[in-house]
Enzyme design. Structure first.
Site, PDB file in Angstrom:
ATOM      1  N   GLU A 154       0.842  -1.194   0.000  1.00 26.52           N
ATOM      2  CA  GLU A 154       0.000   0.000   0.000  1.00 26.52           C
ATOM      3  C   GLU A 154       0.876   1.242   0.000  1.00 26.52           C
ATOM      4  O   GLU A 154       1.861   1.328   0.745  1.00 26.52           O
ATOM      5  CB  GLU A 154      -0.912   0.031   1.225  1.00 26.52           C
ATOM      6  N   THR A 182      -3.986   4.850  -1.791  1.00 28.97           N
ATOM      7  CA  THR A 182      -4.982   5.550  -0.993  1.00 28.97           C
ATOM      8  C   THR A 182      -5.245   6.942  -1.557  1.00 28.97           C
ATOM      9  O   THR A 182      -4.523   7.431  -2.435  1.00 28.97           O
ATOM     10  CB  THR A 182      -4.518   5.715   0.466  1.00 28.97           C
ATOM     11  N   ALA A 204      -8.978  11.959   3.130  1.00 31.35           N
ATOM     12  CA  ALA A 204     -10.350  12.042   3.611  1.00 31.35           C
ATOM     13  C   ALA A 204     -11.202  12.900   2.683  1.00 31.35           C
ATOM     14  O   ALA A 204     -10.765  13.951   2.214  1.00 31.35           O
ATOM     15  CB  ALA A 204     -10.377  12.616   5.024  1.00 31.35           C
ATOM     16  N   ARG A 263     -15.379   3.123   4.107  1.00 29.09           N
ATOM     17  CA  ARG A 263     -16.126   4.310   4.510  1.00 29.09           C
ATOM     18  C   ARG A 263     -15.225   5.525   4.439  1.00 29.09           C
ATOM     19  O   ARG A 263     -15.593   6.561   3.892  1.00 29.09           O
ATOM     20  CB  ARG A 263     -16.680   4.156   5.934  1.00 29.09           C
ATOM     21  N   GLY A 264     -14.032   5.426   5.019  1.00 31.60           N
ATOM     22  CA  GLY A 264     -13.082   6.524   5.009  1.00 31.60           C
ATOM     23  C   GLY A 264     -13.242   7.444   6.204  1.00 31.60           C
ATOM     24  O   GLY A 264     -14.238   7.387   6.930  1.00 31.60           O
TER      25      GLY A 264
END
Length: 284
Positions: free
Chosen positions: A18, A48, A51, A107-108
């Site tokens: 990641e 990633t 947000a 969801r984050g």
């Protein structure tokens, strides 16, 4: 290759990494690290974004680089908090046009500063249900060996994972953990509940003592006092801390392999060295 094929009947553990978009927006050094990761022939690299979808454009540039130049299977993160259906539809279109077949549906975290926060999706389950109806993507999900911080009980948390499986999730990747027994116990509970999808352990080789403290504080991850003392010995030496992190993660992964895991997902913090060294140690 789709997630359902990646983890199908593999004999040896499969490795994945990641990464995240650099905060300074300069991805050149990350591409150098990605090239080093790519030499290990990972099953996929997940990317990633921040947000509420922040850094999404940078994240897509990294996805394009991985797919078009490094020729590497890539799995973008796909978060839904504060996102409208229109936003999600546009993002689905963007990644499908790139030829992406796999995503990690989350969801984050709710962004700290945002003018408008849409409530079209309240949870990862809402997002997964929507994706199933509006795309051909296969999706991975998150799992929590030490329980999601907002879940009241382990049973409640595992019930959510079971629902994700019922909606079509192909694999789950766990939050980082440092005590393998937490993972073993979690797997037993999941199997007893009927969860059958692969649950891939998330491993983070420690590269600094302060980082370890931050992880424990933010995530509530369990860590034995002896382990803390082990890393505390090296806190004033970056080089020694990295070596200790590789040694600890290698031992952790060796035990997980003996347990029978299907893969290992490395949280790299955009640095290839430690994860690559761990792979070399456990595949000799």
């Amino acid at each position: 290759m789709k997630l359902s094929e990646i983890y199908k009947n593999n004999v040896k553990p499969i490795f994945s990494f990641e990464v995240f978009p650099p905060k300074n927006g300069n991805a050149e050094s990350l591409f150098e690290e990605l090239a080093k990761m790519n030499r290990q022939k990972p099953a996929l690299i997940s990317v990633t974004y921040g947000a509420g979808g922040s850094n999404r454009s940078t994240s897509l540039e990294i996805v394009k680089e991985l797919k078009n130049h490094l020729k590497q299977p890539v799995m973008p993160h796909f978060t839904c908090v504060c996102s409208s259906k229109e936003y999600i539809e546009k993002y689905i279109q963007e990644i499908e046009e790139l030829g992406i077949t796999n995503i990690l549906a989350l969801r984050g975290d709710e962004p700290q500063e945002i003018d408008v926060c849409y409530r079209d999706f309240k949870s990862a389950l809402d997002l997964i249900g929507y994706l199933k109806l509006h795309s051909e993507l296969e999706f991975a999900v998150a799992a929590y060996p030490e329980k999601h911080p907002k879940a009241e009980t382990f049973n409640d948390d595992i019930d959510v994972l079971l629902k994700k499986q019922e909606l079509g999730a192909k694999v789950a990747y766990t939050q980082v953990f440092f005590e393998n027994q937490s993972y073993y116990d979690f797997i037993e509970l999941c199997q007893n509940k009927g969860v059958k999808i692969p649950i891939i352990p998330g491993i983070m080789p420690i590269i600094s003592y302060n980082q370890l403290i931050k992880i424990v504080e933010l995530s509530g991850t369990k860590i034995d006092s002896k382990v803390m003392q082990y890393f505390e010995k090296y806190k004033n030496s970056k080089e020694d801390t990295i070596k200790a992190g590789i040694e600890f993660a290698s031992l952790q992964c060796e035990k997980l392999i003996r347990f029978g895991i299907k893969g290992i997902h490395f949280y790299t913090l955009n640095k290839a060295k430690s994860s690559v060294e761990v792979i070399k140690n456990i595949t000799l």
